[in-house]
Write an enzyme that holds these catalytic residues in place. Structure first.
Site, PDB file in Angstrom:
ATOM      1  N   HIS A   1      -3.595  -5.674   0.973  1.00  0.00           N
ATOM      2  CA  HIS A   1      -2.878  -5.888   2.233  1.00  0.00           C
ATOM      3  C   HIS A   1      -2.745  -7.371   2.573  1.00  0.00           C
ATOM      4  O   HIS A   1      -3.620  -7.924   3.226  1.00  0.00           O
ATOM      5  CB  HIS A   1      -3.623  -5.181   3.369  1.00  0.00           C
ATOM      6  CG  HIS A   1      -3.467  -3.698   3.355  1.00  0.00           C
ATOM      7  ND1 HIS A   1      -2.412  -3.057   3.959  1.00  0.00           N
ATOM      8  CD2 HIS A   1      -4.215  -2.726   2.784  1.00  0.00           C
ATOM      9  CE1 HIS A   1      -2.529  -1.754   3.779  1.00  0.00           C
ATOM     10  NE2 HIS A   1      -3.614  -1.519   3.059  1.00  0.00           N
TER      11      HIS A   1
ATOM     12  N   GLU B   1      -0.906  -8.628   4.812  1.00  0.00           N
ATOM     13  CA  GLU B   1      -0.757  -8.823   6.259  1.00  0.00           C
ATOM     14  C   GLU B   1      -2.107  -8.859   6.963  1.00  0.00           C
ATOM     15  O   GLU B   1      -2.208  -9.301   8.096  1.00  0.00           O
ATOM     16  CB  GLU B   1       0.157  -7.741   6.846  1.00  0.00           C
ATOM     17  CG  GLU B   1      -0.482  -6.387   7.117  1.00  0.00           C
ATOM     18  CD  GLU B   1      -0.700  -5.525   5.861  1.00  0.00           C
ATOM     19  OE1 GLU B   1      -0.669  -6.071   4.736  1.00  0.00           O
ATOM     20  OE2 GLU B   1      -0.920  -4.302   6.024  1.00  0.00           O
TER      21      GLU B   1
ATOM     22  N   CYS C   1       0.850  -1.200   0.000  1.00  0.00           N
ATOM     23  CA  CYS C   1       0.000   0.000   0.000  1.00  0.00           C
ATOM     24  C   CYS C   1       0.885   1.248   0.000  1.00  0.00           C
ATOM     25  O   CYS C   1       1.540   1.531  -0.991  1.00  0.00           O
ATOM     26  CB  CYS C   1      -0.960  -0.050   1.192  1.00  0.00           C
ATOM     27  SG  CYS C   1      -2.324   1.123   1.050  1.00  0.00           S
TER      28      CYS C   1
END
Ligand SMILES: Nc1ncnc2c1ncn2[C@@H]1O[C@H](COP(=O)(O)OP(=O)(O)O)[C@@H](O)[C@H]1O
Lengths: 212, 556, 84, 84
Positions: free
Chosen positions: A183, A185, A85
């Site tokens: 994302h 994560e 990002c």
């Protein structure tokens, strides 16, 4: 094995990356941008967020810091570099990845879980995925519309383009450097993820790449 | 807003002299309605706030509720109605920033935001302008500081066309030993960190204690530009500052005046402050202005001289400007200095609290219920589902990063309350939801307030949460208006009844008065946020159905 | 002497400008106007220089070095130079 | 005739501009420049009018009506009018 998670003023995905690494079986090190030095780490993750509050434009000010000179040096030496990002935005602004990320079309910040196709598995981050595999990850950005400038290699593409990116590009890579807007994560913990832990193989991939 | 003649008389007779200009400014600011709750606190005291799991109740910047062995949750609600009417973008954003800083005072990590938004009809251009910018302000601030907006409620009603009700709630968690220990002693230092003081906030709290007429150009002093980058630096700082500080305070409404008064009162110690030492963005400020400036994105830290270096190292690391403004003393006086000279010297007992001012009350009879036609059922369904109050809120919550922090198990639109995973304790979770219904509180403030509580309680319960505590926000018109004051008192009564019946203590809240436009008060609005604990987030109820599932209706 | 140099950092014409389109359509269009809009960022730099021309060219030099625009997508143009 | 009217929507001078401050300090400052910066939005409106003056005043009228700036905190100023 030392994995740095680089933090600038305004970075907010740092602890999320540390936790994803932990769930995948590794320990990351949080590194404040002024403390980052080339030659110390085996991999570096530029976490998401809003470095310098996205002022001027996303990633532009962080890209001009000394820390990014060190990251460039490491990248040239083959250290895997991942930008998520805002990290991706910083990598394009710093010239480590080609092209630019500009405000979304339609305009405005967008927070949504999206389907993403892995289109290239020849990176330290994607080689555990099947080529063409579709995984779900969240996006949360206002400036994620990819605009190429010359040649680029896509690693991830959106199944449904949410932000006007050229050719549905969600992530690009150059040798050992990868950037993506979704994302990974945030798609590891099964209770929080939607439709499977789509980001897990990326972290497992990085860890086993470093262990090889 | 000026002090009342009675208040002035009280100050004069306690001091035996006229207050100095700086002292006067302190009282004006700290005794404003916004800071002192002088018209409301005698009623709010009636709300039940105790339970075995409530470690710290109302009265401080943020409460503490034990959610697991050695782990506390904290949450608080803030209204930013007036600033959002004048500058919807910055008004809403600074409201979010302010409520986050309240949560930081107990050393907590902010993990979620909720917003209760009340706007005029979307078809009205001004109402739409306010709504669009309020939502953009919340989005820009919350996203940038990395605290997910996980839920809320949006309501449209013509009363809110020029005066929106904009409420933000922040939830945080903190390990027991992460809470700053307190225990300040004479000699301990008072440090102000964050943005340099400027004039931009002057009169903010006084402004919140006033009603709106036209768009008032002269009210500009109360408008502040949000600075989420500094807000984020303060969050990062507090996360690492726990071992270097004794106490943390927010510099909010009333600025340094209120912060110093509250610190002195909290520790029952005197304070000496050197107002010229504070870092300023605006060099042209005098002592009274520095004292009452409400510049956002600032916090107060209390530390002992031996821990100062530890704190300074962090302030420099995170590039947060700061100044050492004062210290505690053993004499029970608040002493204010400017370039070495004493410009104010007040006994602690006088500073502490404004005298209470109850107002006359007068019930009003709500107008008879409008005749509700009975349309054919197909039409009724269309009408209900297409009402903006019922329609899908995706266009709003997609503007908010609801996943940052990687805790959001039940995301906006997926359930009646948001559920956050407290992964520090395995599968433990928190469920939160805020509700309000201005139509009900207008028709019957007491039942309406109780209903808001019960609805939020239900929403937490149905996702699998066990409700533990609540915070409330009461928004009415000027207290000098007997019907508005009556609405307030009735709302408190309704909240009390609901809290007692449900066994859920109210651990904090916010009162906003003077919500009027051109002399007409808005529909009284009472929001309640309930927080509950979820034993196992893998068992949370999601609003996901498949063909063949049955539909059951429970209750009366 | 001090000059305020007004720079416009805007997207190259080849790049669509959804923000400008939205303002044109949703905001102005709703009020009955049919007006084309392009959105950019205006940066005012306060520059010490001998003449307005020098101020403008210094500002553009700084803009280039600091990448106030991203050369891949932006153009940076001087809109106005005002003595202070 | 058609004119491009360049508007700058920016905070009133009395109001802080955190974006300008960050650009000045964290970007230009790091490169060794000490330059004050103010940031605003540049909106280019394409307006049909008889003269540049008329175009400018029409653009300002539209800006006001559509609240392109918030009158409580912003100023909207014409930076340039260019015939198209
Ligand atoms: N302003 C808002 N911001 C974020 N989420 C919102 C907002 N308004 C509504 N929501 C979310 O949309 C969903 C539906 O909300 P609401 O209409 O209030 O439901 P209900 O009436 O069933 O409580 C919930 O998940 C709620 O949290």
């Amino acid at each position: 094995m030392r994995i740095a998670v680089l933090k600038f003023p305004g970075t907010n995905g740092d602890y999320d990356v540390l936790r994803a690494l932990e769930l995948a079986g590794a320990r990351g090190e949080l590194v404040w941008y002024r403390d980052y030095a080339a030659g110390k780490y085996d991999a570096v993750v530029l976490a998401g967020g809003f470095s310098y509050g996205d002022r001027l434009r996303a990633g532009a000010i962080a890209a001009a810091t000394k820390a990014m000179d060190h990251v460039r040096e490491d990248a040239e030496r083959g250290v895997p570099v991942l930008g998520i990002c805002n990290g991706f935005q910083i990598l394009t602004e710093a010239g480590l990845l080609p092209g630019a990320l500009i405000p979304n079309d339609p305009p405005g910040f967008i927070s949504r879980w999206v389907a993403v196709r892995v289109v290239d598995t020849r990176t330290p981050f994607t080689y555990l995925y099947e080529e063409g595999e579709v995984v779900y990850m969240p996006i949360a950005h206002g400036e994620g519309r990819y605009v190429p400038a010359g040649e680029y290699k896509a690693a991830f593409k959106y199944v449904d383009n949410p932000n006007g990116s050229y050719d549905n590009v969600a992530g690009v890579y150059e040798k050992n450097v990868l950037g993506l807007m979704p994302h990974p994560e945030r798609a590891v913990d099964p209770h929080v993820s939607r439709r499977g832990a789509g980001g897990l193989k990326l972290w497992l991939g990085l860890i086993s790449w470093l262990r090889r | 807003m000026a002090l009342s003649p009675g208040e002035l008389e009280l100050i004069r007779s306690a001091l035996g002299r006229e207050p100095t200009e700086v002292e006067y400014a302190l009282f004006r600011s700290h005794w404003s309605e916004h800071c002192s709750y002088k018209s409301t606190r005698m009623w709010l005291r009636r709300l039940p706030s105790k339970a075995p799991w409530v470690v710290r109740g109302p009265g401080t910047d943020a409460p503490l509720v034990e959610i697991a062995e050695g782990l506390y949750a904290t949450f608080k609600i803030e209204s930013h109605n007036h600033p959002s009417a004048v500058d919807p973008y910055n008004g809403a954003a600074t409201g979010v920033g302010g409520i986050i800083r309240d949560i930081l005072t107990v050393g907590a990590r902010p993990i979620a935001l909720l917003v209760n938004l009340h706007f005029g009809p979307p078809s009205h251009p001004h109402a739409r302008w306010i709504a669009v910018n309020v939502i953009r302000g919340i989005s820009d601030y919350g996203n940038r500081v990395g605290v997910p907006v996980v839920g809320g409620e949006t309501w449209f009603h013509e009363d809110f066309t020029y005066t929106p009700i904009v409420l933000a709630t922040c939830v945080g968690i903190v390990e027991k030993d992460g809470v700053p220990p307190g225990g300040a002693e004479p000699g301990d230092l008072i440090i102000v960190a964050g943005l340099g003081a400027d004039k931009s906030g002057l009169g903010g709290s006084a402004f919140a204690s006033k009603t709106l007429s036209e768009e008032a150009e002269e009210d500009l002093g109360a408008v502040q530009v949000a600075d989420p980058l500094m807000g984020k630096k303060l969050i990062d700082l507090v996360r690492e500052a726990r071992s270097c500080v004794k106490f943390i305070k927010d510099l909010g409404g009333g600025g340094l005046a209120t912060a110093l008064a509250e610190l002195a009162e909290w520790f029952q110690l005197g304070v000496v402050a050197e107002l010229d030492k504070i870092h300023m963005a605006d060099r042209e400020m005098g002592p009274a202005e520095v004292l009452t400036s409400e510049t956002q994105e600032r916090m107060v830290f209390v530390t002992s001289p031996s821990k100062l270096e530890c704190l300074e190292r962090l302030l420099e690391k995170f590039e947060v400007p700061y100044s050492i403004v004062g210290r505690f003393t053993a004499e029970g006086r608040v002493v204010l200095k400017w370039r070495g000279e004493v410009v104010g010297d007040l006994p602690l007992s006088l500073v502490a609290k404004a005298p209470e001012t109850p107002w006359p009350q007068e019930p009003y009879a709500p107008p008879p219920l409008p005749h509700v036609p009975e349309p054919p059922i197909e039409k009724a369904i269309d009408a209900v589902l297409s009402s903006p109050n019922v329609a899908f809120k995706q266009a709003i919550y997609e503007r908010f990063d609801f996943d940052v922090g990687v805790r959001t198990v039940l995301k906006p639109g997926e359930g009646d309350a948001a559920v956050l995973k407290i992964y520090e304790r395995g599968n433990l979770g928190l469920a939160v939801k805020g509700d309000a219904n201005p139509r009900f509180t207008y028709l019957n403030p007491r039942l309406g307030a109780a209903n808001a509580f019960i609805k939020a309680y239900r929403n937490v319960a149905v996702v699998g949460g066990r409700p533990l505590a609540a915070v409330d926000s009461i928004n009415v018109g000027s207290p000098s208006r007997p019907s508005a004051y009556w609405q307030f008192v009735e709302a408190v009564e309704g909240l009390r009844e609901a809290a007692e019946a449900l066994g859920v203590p109210i651990v904090g809240g916010k009162v906003s008065l003077y919500n009027e436009y051109k002399g007409k008060p808005v529909a009284p609005t009472v929001a309640v946020v309930v927080l509950g604990v979820v034993e196992d987030v893998s068992k949370v109820n999601k609003a996901v159905w498949k063909e063949g599932d049955g539909v059951y209706v429970w209750g009366v | 002497m001090k000059y305020a140099v007004y720079l416009n950092v805007t997207y190259k014409p080849s790049i669509r400008d959804p923000e400008g389109e939205t303002i044109s359509k949703d905001l102005l269009g709703r009020l009955g106007y049919s007006v084309e809009v392009r959105a950019g960022k205006c940066l005012v730099l306060v520059i010490d220089a001998q003449s307005p021309e020098e101020a403008a060219s210094n500002a553009l030099k700084i803009a280039k070095e600091a990448r106030l625009g991203n050369p891949n997508v932006h153009v940076v143009e001087v809109l106005k130079v005002a003595p202070l």
